[in-house]
Enzyme design. Sequence first.
Site, PDB file in Angstrom:
ATOM      1  CE1 TYR A  64      -9.023   6.087   5.394  1.00 46.34           C
ATOM      2  CE2 TYR A  64      -9.450   4.872   7.416  1.00 46.34           C
ATOM      3  CZ  TYR A  64      -8.871   4.950   6.168  1.00 46.34           C
ATOM      4  OH  TYR A  64      -8.132   3.903   5.677  1.00 46.34           O
ATOM      5  CB  CYS A  65     -14.315   9.193   3.208  1.00 48.89           C
ATOM      6  SG  CYS A  65     -14.732  10.915   3.497  1.00 48.89           S
ATOM      7  NE  ARG A  66      -9.255  12.279  -3.176  1.00 44.80           N
ATOM      8  CZ  ARG A  66      -9.292  13.514  -3.645  1.00 44.80           C
ATOM      9  NH1 ARG A  66     -10.375  14.259  -3.471  1.00 44.80           N
ATOM     10  NH2 ARG A  66      -8.253  14.023  -4.262  1.00 44.80           N
ATOM     11  N   GLY A  68     -13.670  13.695   4.336  1.00 39.67           N
ATOM     12  CA  GLY A  68     -14.515  13.829   5.520  1.00 39.67           C
ATOM     13  C   GLY A  68     -16.003  13.877   5.254  1.00 39.67           C
ATOM     14  CB  ILE A  93      -7.094   9.612   3.887  1.00 38.60           C
ATOM     15  CG1 ILE A  93      -5.755   8.917   4.155  1.00 38.60           C
ATOM     16  CG2 ILE A  93      -7.423   9.699   2.416  1.00 38.60           C
ATOM     17  CD1 ILE A  93      -5.736   7.439   3.851  1.00 38.60           C
TER      18      ILE A  93
END
Length: 104
Positions: A64-66, A68, A93
């Site tokens: 995951y990242c901020r 996607g 997230i």
Amino acid sequence: MDISQEQWWQGAQEDENAVILDVRTEGEWNEGIIPGAMHIDIYKGQGFIYQVDELDKSKNYYIYCRSGGRSGQACNIMQQMGFGNTYNLVGGIMDWEGPVVAPE
């Protein structure tokens, strides 16, 4: 492979080979993480490649990242490096409705 947060979290919890990988920056990481995540910043370029190359390719990576985007890139890079199972958290997230904790 893009999957919903329900599928992603269920997989990350039930899969004995699961590794949760956060590919955000250090500053973003310090704002809070999904429990159990390890951190490798995709913006480190070749440093990201070196760190990922040391990971166990037989594991299943829930990434995951901020939002996607970067985690989708990480999935593609890792697949090209020979990782069989990489799962991207759609929405990152920012859309995450599960638990978030402070990094240790």
